[in-house]
Design a protein around this motif. Structure first.
Motif, PDB file in Angstrom:
ATOM      1  N   ASP A  42     -52.468  47.532  81.208  1.00  0.00           N
ATOM      2  CA  ASP A  42     -52.269  46.660  82.356  1.00  0.00           C
ATOM      3  C   ASP A  42     -52.208  47.398  83.678  1.00  0.00           C
ATOM      4  O   ASP A  42     -51.996  46.773  84.721  1.00  0.00           O
ATOM      5  N   LEU A  43     -52.379  48.716  83.674  1.00  0.00           N
ATOM      6  CA  LEU A  43     -52.226  49.498  84.896  1.00  0.00           C
ATOM      7  C   LEU A  43     -53.552  50.056  85.383  1.00  0.00           C
ATOM      8  O   LEU A  43     -54.406  50.444  84.573  1.00  0.00           O
ATOM      9  N   PRO A  44     -53.739  50.134  86.711  1.00  0.00           N
ATOM     10  CA  PRO A  44     -54.965  50.735  87.263  1.00  0.00           C
ATOM     11  C   PRO A  44     -54.885  52.255  87.272  1.00  0.00           C
ATOM     12  O   PRO A  44     -54.967  52.903  88.308  1.00  0.00           O
ATOM     13  N   VAL A  45     -54.681  52.827  86.087  1.00  0.00           N
ATOM     14  CA  VAL A  45     -54.677  54.275  85.908  1.00  0.00           C
ATOM     15  C   VAL A  45     -55.466  54.592  84.649  1.00  0.00           C
ATOM     16  O   VAL A  45     -55.758  53.704  83.841  1.00  0.00           O
ATOM     17  N   GLY A  58     -58.992  54.213  87.832  1.00  0.00           N
ATOM     18  CA  GLY A  58     -58.087  54.606  88.907  1.00  0.00           C
ATOM     19  C   GLY A  58     -57.664  56.056  88.744  1.00  0.00           C
ATOM     20  O   GLY A  58     -58.328  56.835  88.048  1.00  0.00           O
ATOM     21  N   ASP A 100     -50.293  59.450  94.202  1.00  0.00           N
ATOM     22  CA  ASP A 100     -51.250  58.361  93.983  1.00  0.00           C
ATOM     23  C   ASP A 100     -51.275  57.949  92.518  1.00  0.00           C
ATOM     24  O   ASP A 100     -51.430  56.759  92.196  1.00  0.00           O
ATOM     25  N   PRO A 104     -48.979  53.341  90.739  1.00  0.00           N
ATOM     26  CA  PRO A 104     -49.130  52.151  89.886  1.00  0.00           C
ATOM     27  C   PRO A 104     -47.946  51.927  88.952  1.00  0.00           C
ATOM     28  O   PRO A 104     -47.567  50.775  88.700  1.00  0.00           O
ATOM     29  N   GLU A 107     -45.249  50.499  91.156  1.00  0.00           N
ATOM     30  CA  GLU A 107     -45.569  49.122  91.531  1.00  0.00           C
ATOM     31  C   GLU A 107     -45.235  48.159  90.399  1.00  0.00           C
ATOM     32  O   GLU A 107     -44.815  47.021  90.634  1.00  0.00           O
ATOM     33  N   ARG A 108     -45.426  48.623  89.174  1.00  0.00           N
ATOM     34  CA  ARG A 108     -45.091  47.786  88.023  1.00  0.00           C
ATOM     35  C   ARG A 108     -43.598  47.447  88.039  1.00  0.00           C
ATOM     36  O   ARG A 108     -43.184  46.323  87.763  1.00  0.00           O
ATOM     37  N   ASN A 111     -42.633  44.928  91.029  1.00  0.00           N
ATOM     38  CA  ASN A 111     -43.124  43.555  90.916  1.00  0.00           C
ATOM     39  C   ASN A 111     -42.173  42.747  90.033  1.00  0.00           C
ATOM     40  O   ASN A 111     -41.876  43.123  88.903  1.00  0.00           O
ATOM     41  N   ALA A 412     -44.406  51.868  96.778  1.00  0.00           N
ATOM     42  CA  ALA A 412     -44.524  50.661  95.964  1.00  0.00           C
ATOM     43  C   ALA A 412     -43.495  49.609  96.329  1.00  0.00           C
ATOM     44  O   ALA A 412     -43.600  48.455  95.894  1.00  0.00           O
TER      45      ALA A 412
END
Length: 425
Positions: A42-45, A58, A100, A104, A107-108, A111, A412
């Motif tokens: 689920d992560l942009p990594v 990412g 960077d 992510p 940010e998880r 949120n 984040a």
């Protein structure tokens, strides 16, 4: 990844016994791998492990030693990921900035809907890999002095290498959009931003010529010096002995020794009455048990019409409640005994235990992200000089991770930094 270190780092076991790879446990290793798969989907990594790539693209994380990496994660959820970086088990892909890569994940957490990295059923098993804060990090008078000394008395010379000339070790105040063009953040812009922050605190507290000021947790005295330059009389207290020595020297160099008294003193032992009580990013080291004592001490030191300004790193209240009894990587390696509060809990404590009203003046979270980027760039740039002070490459990785990890939290929105005005109700 900085080019100061080899692609695969190996710490010295005698110097870093906590980083010796734990005994392999197939069950824990399998659990850690399953957790990585759940998180990465689920992560942009991208996480490259055993020649397999997990994630959605990412910033890319390269796992050099998959066995120790998974063993560390499986043994200690609070510290394993950071310890694996210190040990050299993983690095960002060349050309990828460490912060960077970490954003992510932060940010998880920030949120509301995705705050937990793992699904609910997996969260119920976290107790198996989560440790509690050890009793020897208690923040009574003796413990607080030991905890603070382990960080702030590391080396005045080391801090001098990457902080700006004011030696201000807290969020600067840039104004505008501090996250804009973060990659070009310059060391040259730091001192004006730090002075802007100091002036904002003094303005909010109404400090002027003749004001009686108490600075709790004075650091290397940048705020005390700035207040004295306005004509204030300042009592600056710290419990870090080496820090106090340098603070006294800096006060003398600034020509304000007649207006500033530095004392090696716990905030609980301060006496007297002051027009303004200031405390910048010190509450994080107080510990939850002593928050009522801390704010009561502030109230007792205030003159009848006095005001206090507290600058505090904060996190969402729910995350504070969820993590307050866990032993994190930051507590283990950077700030022993520390706990970041929430704005909500600060207001609860001041309402229930004092006669103070708490008002948020401004948020400096994005400003802190920029401050941390500048500090990290400067730390890496000055590493050859820092290394001569007796610090090794693992220490370099530890501080690079600490600064990047913190930057990611502020970028984040998982962390914030607020200036609070406290007045009598």
């Amino acid at each position: 990844m900085t080019d100061l270190l080899p692609a695969v780092h190996q710490p010295v076991p005698q110097t870093w016994p906590s980083l010796v790879a734990p005994r392999s446990n197939p069950v824990r290793r399998a659990g850690a791998l399953a957790a990585i798969r759940m998180v990465a989907k689920d992560l942009p990594v991208s996480i490259v492990l055993d020649n397999r790539r997990y994630g959605n693209g990412g910033p890319t994380m390269l796992v050099h030693r998959s066995g120790p990496f998974l063993d560390r994660l499986g043994q200690d959820a609070g510290s394993g990921f950071g310890e694996a970086y210190l040990a050299g088990d993983w690095d960002p892909e060349p050309g990828t900035d460490l912060a960077d890569l970490l954003v992510p994940f932060a940010e998880r957490f920030s949120n509301e809907e995705t705050r937990h990295l793992l699904p609910r059923w997996a969260q119920s098993l976290r107790w198996l890999v989560t440790k509690s804060q050890p009793a020897d990090q208690e923040n009574d008078r003796a413990g607080a002095r030991e905890n603070v000394s382990r960080h702030y008395d590391l080396s005045n010379a080391m801090f001098s290498e990457f902080l700006d000339p004011t030696l201000t070790y807290s969020a600067a105040y840039f104004g505008g959009d501090p996250l804009a063009d973060l990659g070009s953040a310059s060391y040259d812009e730091l001192t004006p931003a730090q002075l802007r922050k100091l002036d904002a605190i003094l303005d909010a507290a109404g400090v002027r010529s003749g004001s009686r000021v108490l600075d709790i947790g004075c650091g290397w005295a940048s705020l005390a010096i700035r207040a004295a330059q306005r004509g204030a009389w300042v009592t600056a207290i710290t419990i870090a002995s080496q820090q106090a020595l340098l603070a006294q020297r800096r006060i003398a160099d600034a020509g304000v020794s007649d207006r500033v008294q530095v004392a090696l003193r716990d905030y609980r032992d301060q006496i007297g009455e002051f027009d303004a009580v200031l405390s910048v990013e010190m509450i994080e080291a107080v510990g939850e048990k002593y928050w009522p004592v801390y704010f009561d001490a502030i109230e007792r030191r205030l003159a009848p019409d006095g005001v206090a300004v507290v600058q505090a790193i904060v996190m969402p209240h729910e995350r504070m409640l969820a993590t307050r009894n866990t032993f994190t990587w930051v507590q283990k390696y950077i700030f022993p005994g520390g706990l970041i509060p929430s704005v909500k809990v600060i207001k609860q404590v001041t309402n229930q235990h004092t006669g103070l009203h708490t008002q948020v003046l401004r948020s400096l979270g994005p400003d802190y992200a920029r401050t941390l980027r500048i500090w990290r760039n400067r730390f890496i740039e000055q590493w050859p000089n820092i290394a001569t002070l007796g610090f090794d490459d693992t220490f370099c990785r530890m501080w690079e991770f600490y600064l990047a990890y913190s930057e990611a939290g502020f970028r984040a929105g998982y962390l914030d930094d607020v200036q609070l005005l406290l007045t009598r109700r």
